[in-house]
Motif scaffolding. Sequence first.
Motif, PDB file in Angstrom:
ATOM      1  N   UNK A 121       0.861  -1.176   0.000  1.00 52.04           N
ATOM      2  CA  UNK A 121       0.000   0.000   0.000  1.00 52.04           C
ATOM      3  C   UNK A 121       0.903   1.233   0.000  1.00 52.04           C
ATOM      4  N   UNK A 122       0.661   2.153  -0.896  1.00 53.68           N
ATOM      5  CA  UNK A 122       1.479   3.349  -1.013  1.00 53.68           C
ATOM      6  C   UNK A 122       1.379   4.198   0.254  1.00 53.68           C
ATOM      7  N   UNK A 171       5.987  -1.517   6.638  1.00 53.06           N
ATOM      8  CA  UNK A 171       6.033  -2.309   7.857  1.00 53.06           C
ATOM      9  C   UNK A 171       7.480  -2.573   8.248  1.00 53.06           C
ATOM     10  N   UNK A 172       7.733  -2.528   9.538  1.00 56.20           N
ATOM     11  CA  UNK A 172       9.022  -2.938  10.072  1.00 56.20           C
ATOM     12  C   UNK A 172       8.862  -4.363  10.579  1.00 56.20           C
ATOM     13  N   UNK A 173       9.852  -5.185  10.330  1.00 55.07           N
ATOM     14  CA  UNK A 173       9.766  -6.589  10.725  1.00 55.07           C
ATOM     15  C   UNK A 173      10.938  -6.959  11.621  1.00 55.07           C
ATOM     16  N   UNK A 174      10.741  -8.018  12.396  1.00 53.86           N
ATOM     17  CA  UNK A 174      11.816  -8.530  13.236  1.00 53.86           C
ATOM     18  C   UNK A 174      12.646  -9.544  12.439  1.00 53.86           C
ATOM     19  N   UNK A 223       4.558  -0.195  12.156  1.00 51.26           N
ATOM     20  CA  UNK A 223       4.135   0.358  10.868  1.00 51.26           C
ATOM     21  C   UNK A 223       4.614   1.803  10.779  1.00 51.26           C
ATOM     22  N   UNK A 224       5.026   2.206   9.606  1.00 48.78           N
ATOM     23  CA  UNK A 224       5.417   3.584   9.330  1.00 48.78           C
ATOM     24  C   UNK A 224       4.401   4.132   8.345  1.00 48.78           C
ATOM     25  N   UNK A 225       3.763   5.237   8.724  1.00 48.75           N
ATOM     26  CA  UNK A 225       2.704   5.819   7.905  1.00 48.75           C
ATOM     27  C   UNK A 225       3.145   7.196   7.439  1.00 48.75           C
ATOM     28  N   UNK A 226       3.071   7.426   6.140  1.00 43.49           N
ATOM     29  CA  UNK A 226       3.412   8.722   5.556  1.00 43.49           C
ATOM     30  C   UNK A 226       2.317   9.714   5.956  1.00 43.49           C
ATOM     31  N   UNK A 227       2.703  10.699   6.770  1.00 42.76           N
ATOM     32  CA  UNK A 227       1.716  11.644   7.278  1.00 42.76           C
ATOM     33  C   UNK A 227       1.207  12.599   6.212  1.00 42.76           C
ATOM     34  N   UNK A 228       1.992  12.840   5.169  1.00 42.42           N
ATOM     35  CA  UNK A 228       1.497  13.688   4.087  1.00 42.42           C
ATOM     36  C   UNK A 228       0.374  12.986   3.334  1.00 42.42           C
ATOM     37  N   UNK A 232      -1.496  10.166   4.710  1.00 43.90           N
ATOM     38  CA  UNK A 232      -2.558   9.665   5.585  1.00 43.90           C
ATOM     39  C   UNK A 232      -2.689  10.417   6.903  1.00 43.90           C
ATOM     40  N   UNK A 233      -2.174  11.638   6.988  1.00 47.19           N
ATOM     41  CA  UNK A 233      -2.197  12.386   8.242  1.00 47.19           C
ATOM     42  C   UNK A 233      -3.583  12.561   8.831  1.00 47.19           C
ATOM     43  N   UNK A 234      -4.539  12.988   8.011  1.00 47.28           N
ATOM     44  CA  UNK A 234      -5.900  13.208   8.525  1.00 47.28           C
ATOM     45  C   UNK A 234      -6.548  11.902   8.962  1.00 47.28           C
ATOM     46  N   UNK A 235      -6.365  10.863   8.172  1.00 44.67           N
ATOM     47  CA  UNK A 235      -6.949   9.567   8.524  1.00 44.67           C
ATOM     48  C   UNK A 235      -6.337   9.024   9.809  1.00 44.67           C
ATOM     49  N   UNK A 236      -5.027   9.219   9.966  1.00 40.81           N
ATOM     50  CA  UNK A 236      -4.361   8.746  11.184  1.00 40.81           C
ATOM     51  C   UNK A 236      -4.873   9.515  12.391  1.00 40.81           C
TER      52      UNK A 236
END
Length: 63
Positions: free
Chosen positions: A1-2, A6-9, A17-22, A24-28
Amino acid sequence: MKGISYLTNDQGQRTAVVIDLQTYGEELEDFLDGLAAEERRDEPTEDFQTVVSRVLKSKSADE
């Protein structure tokens, strides 16, 4: 998903999870607000007018 990574062990299991705030900022923000509301679901509530009266009384006592 653009915009989502995900960070994994060492075993390849997703741990964060790393979410691009530009993107998905409002949704987050909406999601986090929902979590906060759910966390407070069982807290006691007060009538709006009771709170307004208490705040106004406190404000006039400070003056």
